[in-house]
Scaffold this motif. Structure first.
Motif, PDB file in Angstrom:
ATOM      1  N   ASP A 206      89.090 -25.305  43.031  1.00 33.47           N
ATOM      2  CA  ASP A 206      90.250 -26.159  43.310  1.00 33.47           C
ATOM      3  C   ASP A 206      90.253 -27.395  42.413  1.00 33.47           C
ATOM      4  N   ASP A 207      89.088 -28.011  42.294  1.00 37.01           N
ATOM      5  CA  ASP A 207      89.009 -29.243  41.501  1.00 37.01           C
ATOM      6  C   ASP A 207      89.358 -29.021  40.039  1.00 37.01           C
ATOM      7  N   GLY A 211      95.462 -22.672  40.345  1.00 38.02           N
ATOM      8  CA  GLY A 211      96.435 -22.555  41.427  1.00 38.02           C
ATOM      9  C   GLY A 211      95.851 -21.805  42.606  1.00 38.02           C
TER      10      GLY A 211
ATOM     11  N   MET C   7      92.960 -32.288  40.426  1.00 42.83           N
ATOM     12  CA  MET C   7      94.030 -32.529  41.372  1.00 42.83           C
ATOM     13  C   MET C   7      93.524 -32.440  42.799  1.00 42.83           C
ATOM     14  N   TRP C   9      95.033 -32.692  47.001  1.00 46.77           N
ATOM     15  CA  TRP C   9      96.245 -32.377  47.738  1.00 46.77           C
ATOM     16  C   TRP C   9      97.184 -33.550  47.825  1.00 46.77           C
ATOM     17  N   ASP C  39      91.390 -29.624  52.871  1.00 45.00           N
ATOM     18  CA  ASP C  39      91.157 -29.988  51.471  1.00 45.00           C
ATOM     19  C   ASP C  39      91.091 -28.799  50.542  1.00 45.00           C
ATOM     20  N   ARG C 121     100.635 -27.260  43.600  1.00 46.92           N
ATOM     21  CA  ARG C 121      99.388 -26.939  42.898  1.00 46.92           C
ATOM     22  C   ARG C 121      99.599 -25.746  41.963  1.00 46.92           C
TER      23      ARG C 121
END
Lengths: 248, 652, 255
Positions: A206-207, A211, C7, C9, C39, C121
């Motif tokens: 995620d970091d 996507g 990024m 949220w 998260d 995202r």
């Protein structure tokens, strides 16, 4: 064969890029796709132009370096790596669009070359079993049921090429991450780090700016090693289990 | 041509002795050496920096293990990720004397097979150590999660390989190298995350920094920005692989290259047995001039496939239209006892011979048939599919021919280089503080490598040998003097590198780097390939300096040095091939015997087999560099065989 | 060209590098389960799956209730009234209905917020589109986002139309749902809005149900066929059930 190539050219990460058109002639059906690009590059060099930069190394479909989106398909029309794609998959007179992997987590380095170090960082977050050299018991100390060993192997086949990310409309790295999570979590040797592994790898994924997964299945269709879509389901299950079981 | 006479007129220097090799019973030598070696206090290890160049099986495992021990490691790979090093492509398996099959295997038998397989040109001490460690490697890899093939009982499966009589090969389908490499890569990744390894990917070593006679760092180019930087350490480990790409076409990866070891050689590391190259008999033949690399088909195919060519020259009928009595199953004819299963070098040479006679098949007549019709009839198509399905698929994808219907075409290709930087028992080169591990060194395979032994050696060196022996060097050489980029030796190395790259960019000629690579490769394949003659080697030695001269006159490299520039990378590698090729030919010329992968036509038995000449050539030839084009100095390390007594091989 | 961004949220950038993040999570206390869920992209998907299933369960009941319209105004109005008295005497008048409404609103909000954040995202993960575009996944899969927006807008209209009566055509009569429904489906736009929304719902459920099963980890190679069939059946039954009402009104079957 005579072909028209439309290739993404971009001088470096900061420069803007655009498609450039080239004509190549005398292409043999037996050439691999990369050999066809070699031919183009030889001509470009002799003409004083910079050759098209692309990543490639083993050219036998195992190192995972090659990475082209050909006519909108990651690794082109066949289910294999670009290096194993041959020109017999194309026809004389075809126009072929060649683009780099597109994802914010894979910034373009030059032309068709992208930076996939985000994959390395996902592995660094937990895609290993902590077994320092010299600490291992005898290899037969822990038998592993054959179905588990086979499942681990099938997931371990991932070559880290990034086609899954390139094909995914969301630029998601779930298939890549799940391949490593499932490889290690199914083995008894991977059990002690089972929860932290999946939590940390998903968090890093995620970091890195990949996507999310909407289960379109494009990743598994593009995967040259056939990592299946249910691999993602299995990782989701592992992840949910880990959120409950991990020690806080 | 003054170069020719100069270069071949080499001098023999003082003999070379491995000062680190312990004596005593061979089975105790490794223990002895480990006990005698000095250690570095765990608390002091973090003060030591070690540079590791390469992230394949040897480099990856060494970097991870050194970091686990507490050293600070700076590691380099030219690929975008350590996981892509060419070890990834190894198919078959990894040998280990586990004797899980209870079929009479032992450390001693693996030792014996490897010394014999190497045609008595390897050191007994090293090979025995390799056999001992083989057992620990499997344990280590299983603990890391390497998914070796298993049986239904959950225990590890084994298969036999390459003519040995026991089943000692552990494997992960046809991707053993990939799985072992990922194991090492993951261990390395863990150390990178912990901050113990500083990884520089897409960074290529271009020179070695030697200060006061010791290796203290490297000059490397960031392939993305083009920036040339220096990195310093207390010791440097080269794990940069072999040099098979000198031949242009080989089973090596496109970017595998000899620059790291060649630059180290130029700085004083002697190069041993450069002419020992392995040519693998079962590769997919080339389809034309566009061919960029060759793909190996697993040797296991020879277990059930029959090799043949038409009896008549120039017979271009399709294979299935050639009647049985017009086919020549030449291996079965000449070697009735071993048939299609003769060792790699013999199978390769036999294929070359029939093609040279004009009986080769496929485009350019550079191929022989590997026919499964008989196997399909005997075992049924289903069984053949089960056993070889993935290989058949791979063949079909590359050639667009169905091997179930028409016989495969195969041809030999360069696969592995047994030669490399000379190292002592500690894997240290002739430059103190410079170590070479894996395919980059020369030590364990002699003149020929057995199947499934390359992975074993790479991991033995990286996980177990080097991390033990490097302690001794670091403990004895506590560097007090900090060096920086301003040091004259460093400045000189950087300047040389920059000058070389600038010159490549400045020539602006009319030939591409690839065209020179292809030219030197074809020359080497013709004269320093499967069979070598004095005449041919002399011809090559005459031609190489001409190509080199032409290279510096006509090379064209577009772009600049301050950017991602793959042409520049390639051209710089070709510079080194053009020198290394010369040394390989000289080594092949001087070794007027046939042994292992080195076949000198002048030295054969009456029935055409390789004839070793132990009285004259039972030594490792280590070459000392003098200057480009100038004759190097030969140093001989005598090989002593106390446990495995040299015999002439016979497979008839 | 923008280089890599980190990024989160809530759109704030992570200040620390990824490596130190990974290490930090090893040594520091791990966040709570709720925090972990919220998260993570996988956690957000879990929230979407659970809230989606809650809404799906509601819709099945809702659809069955709607079908009562075929049994006449008395039965339909009686059913609507019963919803308000459900749970009595344990619960006060309309409490049960309000509990359901609160749960549903929570589900809608969680579903929508998660979807919004995940979509942002996803869009940011592919800042440069391919020149050569090719769509391969199913129509249902590709239209999840637009379908979701259509459904969200529809819910607002639907509530304003038949719950509060704010935008109702003809006089809205509280307590007379049968007549209200007839009013709505007597206008062309009422029918169009409703039918479009129901078709969007069918597509949304078809991919959404199967997708939720994958997210919750209950899918497997052997179960895939069953799940896909179930998703198709649910989609068809819901669509048919809901669409039958306006069709019946338009054709005069219900009047």
């Amino acid at each position: 064969m005579k072909l028209t190539l439309r290739v993404w050219r971009q001088q470096n990460a900061e420069a803007p890029g655009a498609m450039a058109t080239y004509e190549v002639d005398g292409i043999s059906q037996d050439m691999s796709f990369l050999e066809m690009l070699d031919t183009l590059n030889e001509e470009l060099i002799l003409g004083g132009d910079e050759p098209v930069a692309f990543d490639h190394d083993c050219r036998e479909g195992i190192c995972g370096a090659c990475s082209l989106v050909i006519n909108g398909d990651a690794h082109g029309p066949e289910r294999t790596t670009t290096c194993q794609l041959h020109m017999r998959s194309f026809d004389d007179g075809d126009t072929i669009d060649i683009e780099p992997w597109r994802a914010s987590a894979f910034p373009v380095v030059k032309d068709l070359v992208v930076d996939r170090s985000s994959f390395d960082r996902i592995i660094q977050a937990g895609g290993y079993i902590s077994a320092p050299t010299g600490t291992a018991p005898d290899a037969h100390a822990t038998p592993v049921p054959k179905p588990d060993a086979d499942s681990a192997f099938e997931h371990a086949e991932c070559i880290g090429c990034g086609a899954c990310v390139a094909a995914c409309p969301n630029g998601s790295a779930m298939l890549f991450t799940s391949a490593k999570v499932n490889h290690l979590n199914v083995l008894p040797q991977g059990a002690p780090e089972r929860e932290t592994r999946v939590l940390d790898m998903v968090a890093t994924m995620d970091d890195e700016g990949f996507g999310g997964c909407t289960l379109t299945g494009e990743c598994a269709t593009a995967c040259p090693k056939g990592i299946p879509l249910p691999s993602i389901t299995a990782m989701n299950k592992e992840w949910l289990r880990a959120t409950r079981k991990v020690r806080r | 041509m003054p170069d020719l006479s100069d270069y071949t007129n080499y001098r023999t220097g003082e003999p070379l002795v491995d000062a680190k090799a312990p004596t005593g019973p061979v089975a105790e030598r490794w223990d002895t050496r480990r006990f005698e070696a000095k250690l570095v206090n765990p608390a002091n290890r973090r003060k030591h920096t070690v540079i590791v160049v390469g992230t394949g099986l040897a480099g990856g495992s060494a970097g991870a293990t050194l970091a686990e021990q507490g050293y600070h490691v700076i590691q380099f790979c030219f690929q975008d990720s350590p996981r892509r090093a060419h070890s990834v492509a190894a198919q078959g398996g990894i040998n280990a004397a586990k004797n899980y099959r209870n079929d009479g295997d032992s450390v001693h038998r693996l030792f014996y097979d490897t010394v014999k397989g190497g045609d008595f040109r390897a050191r007994e001490s090293n090979v025995h150590r390799l056999a001992e460690i083989s057992v620990e490697i499997i344990d280590q890899c299983v603990a890391q999660g390497v998914p070796f093939a298993r049986e239904y009982g959950g225990l590890l499966d084994n298969r036999s390989f390459g003519g040995v009589q026991v089943s000692r090969t552990f494997y992960a389908r046809g991707q053993t190298g990939q799985q072992l490499l990922l194991g090492a890569y993951q261990a390395l990744s863990r150390q990178i995350a912990a901050g113990n390894v500083e990884l520089h990917s897409r960074t290529e070593m271009l020179d070695l920094v030697v200060v006061d006679g010791k290796a203290r760092g490297i000059v490397a180019r960031d392939l993305v920005t083009g920036k040339i930087d220096t990195y310093f350490a207390d010791a440097v480990v080269l794990a940069s692989g072999g040099y098979g790409n000198v031949f242009y076409l080989s089973t090596n990866a496109m970017n595998s290259n000899a620059t790291a070891i060649w630059r180290a050689h130029r700085r004083g590391a002697w190069f041993a047995n450069p002419c020992f190259t392995q040519i693998h008999p079962t590769c997919i033949p080339r389809t034309g001039d566009h061919q960029s690399k060759l793909t190996l088909m697993s040797e296991s195919l020879r277990n059930d496939g029959r090799i043949w060519v038409p009896k008549a020259k120039g017979d271009d009928r399709p294979a299935n239209r050639i009647p049985e009595d017009e086919r020549d199953y030449y291996l079965e004819r000449v070697y009735p006892a071993f048939g299609n299963l003769v060792p790699r070098d013999i199978a390769s040479r036999a294929a070359k011979n029939v093609c040279d006679e004009g009986r080769g098949v496929g485009p350019g007549g550079q191929g022989v048939y590997l026919d499964f019709a008989e196997a399909i009839e005997r075992m049924g198509r289903k069984k053949v599919e089960e056993k070889y399905g993935n290989l058949f698929d791979m063949y079909a994808r590359i050639t667009a021919e169905d091997p179930y219907e028409t016989p495969m075409r195969i041809y030999p290709a360069v696969h592995y280089t047994m030669g490399g930087l000379w190292v002592d028992y500690d894997l240290q080169t002739t430059i103190p503080g410079l170590f070479a591990i894996g395919e980059a060194n020369f030590s364990d395979h002699g003149a020929n490598r057995l199947g499934a032994s390359a992975l074993m050696q790479g991991l033995a060196d990286g996980y177990f040998v080097l991390p033990s022996t490097i302690n001794d060097y670091l403990a004895r050489n506590p560097h007090t003097e900090e060096i920086d980029a301003g040091h004259p030796a460093v400045a000189e190395a950087v300047a040389e590198t920059e000058d070389r790259l600038n010159l490549l960019l400045a020539v602006d000629g009319d030939r591409t780097p690839d065209s020179f690579h292809r030219e030197i490769g074809e020359l080497m394949w013709e004269f320093c390939g499967m069979a070598r003659t004095e005449e041919g080697l002399r011809k090559a030695l005459g031609r190489i300096p001409q190509i080199r001269e032409e290279f510096w006159r006509r090379i064209k490299v577009p772009g600049t040095g301050e950017q991602f520039n793959q042409s520049l990378e390639k051209a710089n590698r070709v510079v080194d091939y053009l020198e290394l090729a010369e040394l390989m030919c000289l080594d092949a010329l001087h070794r007027a015997e046939s042994c292992g992968g080195h076949f000198r036509e002048e030295s054969q038995t009456p029935d055409g087999e390789a004839a070793r000449r132990d009285e004259e050539f039972s030594y490792a030839a280590a070459w000392e560099f003098s200057a480009t084009g100038d004759a190097p100095v030969l140093h001989k390390e005598d090989l002593v065989f106390e446990y495995v007594h040299p015999t002439q091989r016979s497979y008839a | 060209m923008e280089m890599r961004r980190f990024m989160s949220w809530t759109d704030e950038d992570f200040p620390s590098s990824v490596v130190s993040m990974a290490l930090a999570t090893r040594t520091d206390r791990r966040p709570s389960m709720t925090r972990t869920l919220w998260d993570s992209s996988v956690g957000k998907k879990t929230i979407m799956a659970v809230s989606g299933l809650v809404m799906l369960g509601y819709l099945v009941v809702h659809m069955l209730g709607n079908l009562k319209i075929f049994f006449g105004s008395d039965e339909f109005n009686h059913y609507a009234h019963w919803l308000r008295t459900l749970g009595e005497p344990f619960l006060h008048y309309e409490w049960a209905l309000w509990i359901v409404r609160v749960v549903l609103v929570a589900a809608v909000v969680l579903h929508a917020v998660s979807a919004y954040q995940l979509s942002r995202r996803d869009l940011r993960a592919r800042p440069t589109a391919y020149v050569h575009r090719k769509a391969r996944s199913s129509y249902a899969t590709r239209t999840m986002r637009y379908g979701g927006v259509i459904l969200a807008l529809f819910i607002v209209w639907h509530i304003l139309d038949l719950t509060t009566g704010t935008v109702h055509s003809g006089g809205f009569q509280s307590g007379h749902p049968y007549q209200n429904v007839l009013d709505t489906f007597s206008t062309w736009y009422g029918n169009v809005i409703y039918i479009v929304a129901v078709l969007a719902l069918g597509l949304h459920v078809q991919h959404g149900f199967w997708s939720a099963a994958q997210t919750l980890g209950v899918g497997s190679a052997t179960r895939d066929r069953v799940l896909k069939t179930l998703a198709n059946v649910l989609a068809v039954v819901l669509t048919a059930g809901f669409v039958s009402v306006p069709v019946a009104v338009m054709t005069g079957v219900v009047s």
